[in-house]
Design a protein around this motif. Structure first.
Motif, PDB file in Angstrom:
ATOM      1  N   GLN A 188      -2.386  -0.235 -10.556  1.00 16.39           N
ATOM      2  CA  GLN A 188      -3.630  -0.618  -9.875  1.00 16.39           C
ATOM      3  C   GLN A 188      -4.336  -1.756 -10.601  1.00 16.39           C
ATOM      4  O   GLN A 188      -4.880  -2.663  -9.964  1.00 16.39           O
ATOM      5  N   ILE A 189      -4.338  -1.705 -11.918  1.00 18.44           N
ATOM      6  CA  ILE A 189      -4.980  -2.765 -12.694  1.00 18.44           C
ATOM      7  C   ILE A 189      -4.264  -4.091 -12.473  1.00 18.44           C
ATOM      8  O   ILE A 189      -4.900  -5.127 -12.203  1.00 18.44           O
ATOM      9  N   ILE A 190      -2.934  -4.079 -12.571  1.00 16.35           N
ATOM     10  CA  ILE A 190      -2.157  -5.307 -12.366  1.00 16.35           C
ATOM     11  C   ILE A 190      -2.331  -5.806 -10.937  1.00 16.35           C
ATOM     12  O   ILE A 190      -2.472  -7.008 -10.692  1.00 16.35           O
ATOM     13  N   GLY A 191      -2.334  -4.869  -9.979  1.00 18.30           N
ATOM     14  CA  GLY A 191      -2.517  -5.251  -8.586  1.00 18.30           C
ATOM     15  C   GLY A 191      -3.850  -5.934  -8.348  1.00 18.30           C
ATOM     16  O   GLY A 191      -3.931  -6.925  -7.602  1.00 18.30           O
ATOM     17  N   GLU A 192      -4.895  -5.426  -8.994  1.00 20.12           N
ATOM     18  CA  GLU A 192      -6.223  -6.030  -8.813  1.00 20.12           C
ATOM     19  C   GLU A 192      -6.308  -7.380  -9.506  1.00 20.12           C
ATOM     20  O   GLU A 192      -6.920  -8.315  -8.983  1.00 20.12           O
ATOM     21  N   ILE A 193      -5.676  -7.520 -10.680  1.00 20.75           N
ATOM     22  CA  ILE A 193      -5.674  -8.800 -11.392  1.00 20.75           C
ATOM     23  C   ILE A 193      -4.942  -9.866 -10.587  1.00 20.75           C
ATOM     24  O   ILE A 193      -5.350 -11.035 -10.534  1.00 20.75           O
ATOM     25  N   LEU A 194      -3.840  -9.466  -9.960  1.00 22.35           N
ATOM     26  CA  LEU A 194      -3.018 -10.425  -9.211  1.00 22.35           C
ATOM     27  C   LEU A 194      -3.500 -10.655  -7.779  1.00 22.35           C
ATOM     28  O   LEU A 194      -2.932 -11.474  -7.065  1.00 22.35           O
ATOM     29  N   GLN A 195      -4.545  -9.933  -7.369  1.00 21.72           N
ATOM     30  CA  GLN A 195      -5.013 -10.053  -5.986  1.00 21.72           C
ATOM     31  C   GLN A 195      -5.378 -11.484  -5.590  1.00 21.72           C
ATOM     32  O   GLN A 195      -4.985 -11.949  -4.506  1.00 21.72           O
ATOM     33  N   PRO A 196      -6.119 -12.240  -6.433  1.00 23.39           N
ATOM     34  CA  PRO A 196      -6.420 -13.633  -6.055  1.00 23.39           C
ATOM     35  C   PRO A 196      -5.164 -14.483  -5.904  1.00 23.39           C
ATOM     36  O   PRO A 196      -5.097 -15.340  -5.017  1.00 23.39           O
ATOM     37  N   VAL A 197      -4.161 -14.241  -6.769  1.00 24.12           N
ATOM     38  CA  VAL A 197      -2.912 -15.000  -6.678  1.00 24.12           C
ATOM     39  C   VAL A 197      -2.198 -14.681  -5.364  1.00 24.12           C
ATOM     40  O   VAL A 197      -1.699 -15.578  -4.677  1.00 24.12           O
ATOM     41  N   ARG A 198      -2.161 -13.403  -5.009  1.00 26.07           N
ATOM     42  CA  ARG A 198      -1.511 -12.998  -3.758  1.00 26.07           C
ATOM     43  C   ARG A 198      -2.237 -13.591  -2.552  1.00 26.07           C
ATOM     44  O   ARG A 198      -1.605 -14.007  -1.571  1.00 26.07           O
ATOM     45  N   TYR A 199      -3.558 -13.635  -2.651  1.00 32.10           N
ATOM     46  CA  TYR A 199      -4.355 -14.175  -1.546  1.00 32.10           C
ATOM     47  C   TYR A 199      -4.061 -15.659  -1.351  1.00 32.10           C
ATOM     48  O   TYR A 199      -3.850 -16.120  -0.213  1.00 32.10           O
ATOM     49  N   LYS A 200      -4.012 -16.409  -2.471  1.00 34.15           N
ATOM     50  CA  LYS A 200      -3.742 -17.846  -2.377  1.00 34.15           C
ATOM     51  C   LYS A 200      -2.329 -18.105  -1.864  1.00 34.15           C
ATOM     52  O   LYS A 200      -2.105 -18.999  -1.046  1.00 34.15           O
ATOM     53  N   ALA A 201      -1.371 -17.307  -2.357  1.00 33.46           N
ATOM     54  CA  ALA A 201       0.007 -17.474  -1.909  1.00 33.46           C
ATOM     55  C   ALA A 201       0.125 -17.186  -0.410  1.00 33.46           C
ATOM     56  O   ALA A 201       0.827 -17.902   0.325  1.00 33.46           O
ATOM     57  N   GLY A 202      -0.560 -16.153   0.047  1.00 29.12           N
ATOM     58  CA  GLY A 202      -0.540 -15.825   1.474  1.00 29.12           C
ATOM     59  C   GLY A 202      -1.147 -16.915   2.325  1.00 29.12           C
ATOM     60  O   GLY A 202      -0.669 -17.212   3.419  1.00 29.12           O
ATOM     61  N   LEU A 211       0.766 -16.612   5.869  1.00 31.08           N
ATOM     62  CA  LEU A 211       1.245 -15.280   6.229  1.00 31.08           C
ATOM     63  C   LEU A 211       0.211 -14.546   7.065  1.00 31.08           C
ATOM     64  O   LEU A 211      -0.990 -14.622   6.782  1.00 31.08           O
ATOM     65  N   ASP A 212       0.671 -13.886   8.084  1.00 31.36           N
ATOM     66  CA  ASP A 212      -0.210 -13.064   8.922  1.00 31.36           C
ATOM     67  C   ASP A 212      -0.271 -11.659   8.321  1.00 31.36           C
ATOM     68  O   ASP A 212       0.675 -10.878   8.453  1.00 31.36           O
ATOM     69  N   GLU A 240      -1.810  -9.140   9.173  1.00 27.81           N
ATOM     70  CA  GLU A 240      -1.874  -8.065  10.154  1.00 27.81           C
ATOM     71  C   GLU A 240      -0.564  -7.869  10.899  1.00 27.81           C
ATOM     72  O   GLU A 240      -0.471  -6.990  11.759  1.00 27.81           O
ATOM     73  N   SER A 241       0.428  -8.680  10.578  1.00 23.48           N
ATOM     74  CA  SER A 241       1.709  -8.560  11.269  1.00 23.48           C
ATOM     75  C   SER A 241       2.436  -7.297  10.813  1.00 23.48           C
ATOM     76  O   SER A 241       2.241  -6.807   9.692  1.00 23.48           O
ATOM     77  N   LEU A 242       3.296  -6.787  11.678  1.00 20.98           N
ATOM     78  CA  LEU A 242       4.042  -5.567  11.366  1.00 20.98           C
ATOM     79  C   LEU A 242       4.945  -5.771  10.154  1.00 20.98           C
ATOM     80  O   LEU A 242       5.041  -4.899   9.285  1.00 20.98           O
ATOM     81  N   GLY A 243       5.600  -6.940  10.092  1.00 21.33           N
ATOM     82  CA  GLY A 243       6.500  -7.214   8.978  1.00 21.33           C
ATOM     83  C   GLY A 243       5.787  -7.199   7.645  1.00 21.33           C
ATOM     84  O   GLY A 243       6.279  -6.631   6.660  1.00 21.33           O
ATOM     85  N   HIS A 244       4.615  -7.817   7.594  1.00 23.59           N
ATOM     86  CA  HIS A 244       3.843  -7.867   6.348  1.00 23.59           C
ATOM     87  C   HIS A 244       3.411  -6.465   5.925  1.00 23.59           C
ATOM     88  O   HIS A 244       3.497  -6.102   4.739  1.00 23.59           O
ATOM     89  N   LYS A 245       2.975  -5.679   6.893  1.00 21.40           N
ATOM     90  CA  LYS A 245       2.544  -4.310   6.579  1.00 21.40           C
ATOM     91  C   LYS A 245       3.710  -3.461   6.081  1.00 21.40           C
ATOM     92  O   LYS A 245       3.561  -2.681   5.129  1.00 21.40           O
ATOM     93  N   LEU A 246       4.877  -3.624   6.701  1.00 19.42           N
ATOM     94  CA  LEU A 246       6.045  -2.853   6.289  1.00 19.42           C
ATOM     95  C   LEU A 246       6.467  -3.216   4.862  1.00 19.42           C
ATOM     96  O   LEU A 246       6.871  -2.346   4.084  1.00 19.42           O
ATOM     97  N   ILE A 247       6.402  -4.508   4.526  1.00 21.45           N
ATOM     98  CA  ILE A 247       6.759  -4.939   3.165  1.00 21.45           C
ATOM     99  C   ILE A 247       5.813  -4.321   2.146  1.00 21.45           C
ATOM    100  O   ILE A 247       6.230  -3.849   1.083  1.00 21.45           O
TER     101      ILE A 247
END
Length: 500
Positions: free
Chosen positions: A350-364, A369-370, A372-379
């Motif tokens: 959870q800590i790593i996930g929260e730290i990397l959240q801005p990076v994931r947001y920028k990458a998305g 990346l959508d 809300e798409s089914l593929g993204h949710k499944l991943i």
């Protein structure tokens, strides 16, 4: 007494029948007697532990209430209340430590003493006691009452017997959910009359809980125990499959108990909190822990995370507090370093996930990346499941050494062909039972998906014609007896969480 035993199938109808025909004023006393008898069926002498926890926390609540009305200055009142809370917690946690953590603590101290060439066993010996069933559950429930009175969320309960029933209410006594005083105490003081619709809904819940336990959890256990019990023969993909299945075993086992507890309580007119909210459909580890063992997660949040400072003192302190909570959660589950590592690993996720959240947001955003798409949710769901499932290895293992052996055996043997050529059917389950298990897991995920979409299966069944409703119930009962794993001579299997 186990929920999936013949004794309970006799005990519960008798308790229910007597409960609804007796006068309202004595209903709580009858349930209290039934609850004490229920617990004494395991080990009669350990009933004194429940009585001890009940007396200590009951008196603590009264003392806190007395201080509140004593006309003291604010500082003195606060200090007195803090002393009472600390005393109540200490008196209960000392007992919990003795039975559950004494030998674990002694082993750690022994290793430390060995570094300075001293043998601690010359002075202190390990204790040989049987861990009381559910001691962590009823201890935490009793401690939450002290804090609720301290925080003015409830007034101290004056009726000792009603409070004793709150601590020992048999549906959720030994494996939760860990109920809050402001929910359960109020229901105890105002018993409800019998209602057919509520009893029917409770019965449906019980049947679903029994399905999770005797059809799925106990069947999966055969496969998992076969593989984990012989890592030499069953290495590589055998362990991968067994580890994935263990995730469903522990879910079905624990959720099965919780659902049966909710069903039995509902028939009696009580509403218990839902302990699980489709956890394997979570899109992150943080989301998983908002859905898994909700009563314990919320307990640690309210009574440990927030008092430590929560997220109010900066990000670094927030991460430290979260890690502390999950390390303690791991220790709560068992006196072993493997449990501590399991808890710490979930905290780190959870800590790593929260730290990397801005990076994931920028990458998305860059990749358009959508989310809300089914593929993204499944991943996201699959990634979360893999992370959580890997941590279950430490939960399942008997020790850290065993966990390391499992991980090593998993990655050092390459045998993916076993998934296609039938060898998988020699791990305790034949082909028919293996596929029955798979179909059951698919049904579980369909029900969880419906639940996540706020589709209540019980309500759908309740809207059908009477003959259809009872046909479904009768078919479910027959299916339980036909497909359930009952063991030789119908010996019931223990629920995993009884050990905690």
């Amino acid at each position: 007494m186990l929920f999936n035993s013949a004794e309970f199938l006799i005990f519960f109808p008798i308790v229910t029948l007597v409960y609804f025909i007796m006068p309202r004023k004595i209903k709580p006393y009858w349930l209290l007697a039934a609850s004490y008898y229920f617990y004494m069926c395991w080990n009669a002498e350990y009933i004194f532990l429940i009585l001890y926890a009940t007396i200590v926390t009951y008196v603590s609540g009264l003392l806190i209430e007395k201080v509140k009305s004593g006309g003291y200055q604010k500082n003195k009142e606060k200090n007195l209340k803090n002393i009472i809370v600390a005393g109540g917690f200490a008196l209960n946690l000392i007992v919990l430590f003795y039975f559950k953590y004494f030998n674990f603590g002694l082993a750690i101290l022994t290793k430390l003493f060995s570094l300075i060439k001293l043998d601690l066993y010359l002075y202190v010996s390990p204790i040989d006691v049987v861990l009381p069933v559910g001691i962590s559950f009823f201890t935490f429930q009793a401690l939450s009452y002290i804090m609720d009175v301290y925080r003015d969320e409830i007034c101290a309960e004056k009726n000792f017997f009603q409070y004793a029933l709150f601590v020992s209410f048999f549906p959720q006594l030994v494996a939760g959910p860990i109920e809050r005083s402001k929910n359960l105490l109020k229901q105890i003081s105002t018993p409800r009359p019998f209602e057919f619709e509520r009893a029917r809904d409770g019965l449906l819940l019980m049947l679903w809980g029994y399905f999770l336990k005797v059809v799925l959890a106990d069947r999966i256990a055969i496969f998992v125990d076969s593989v984990y019990g012989d890592l030499t023969t069953f290495a590589g993909c055998y362990i991968v499959v067994a580890t994935v299945l263990f995730a469903f075993q522990i879910y079905c086992d624990f959720a099965g108990y919780s659902v049966i507890a909710m069903g039995t309580a509902e028939i009696l007119g009580f509403e218990l909190m839902d302990n699980f909210e489709s956890p394997y459909l979570a899109g992150s580890v943080s989301d998983f822990w908002r859905r898994w063992h909700i009563s314990l997660t919320s307990w640690f949040k309210d009574y440990l995370y927030i008092p430590l400072g929560g997220s109010r003192k900066g990000k670094v302190r927030k991460y430290i507090n979260k890690l502390i909570v999950f390390l303690v959660s791991g220790l709560w589950h068992g006196a072993s370093m493997s449990f501590v590592v399991w808890g710490g690993l979930n905290g780190l996720y959870q800590i790593i996930g929260e730290i990397l959240q801005p990076v994931r947001y920028k990458a998305g955003t860059l990749l358009k990346l959508d989310k809300e798409s089914l593929g993204h949710k499944l991943i996201r769901i699959l990634t979360t499941f893999i992370l959580v499932d890997f941590s279950w290895i430490f939960f399942r293992a008997e020790s850290m050494a065993d966990a390391v052996k499992v991980i090593k055996a998993m990655f050092t043997t390459k045998n993916a062909w076993i998934l296609f050529e039938g060898s998988i059917y020699y791990c305790g389950l034949d082909q028919k039972n293996f596929w029955l298990m798979i179909y059951g897991i698919i049904l579980l995920m369909i029900v969880d998906f419906c639940k996540s979409k706020h589709i209540a299966i019980r309500e759908v069944i309740a809207k059908q014609y009477v003959w259809i409703r009872w046909l479904i119930i009768d078919a479910a009962i027959i299916a339980l007896f036909v497909f359930g794993i009952w063991g030789s001579t119908y010996d019931a299997a223990n629920f995993i969480y009884f050990q905690f």
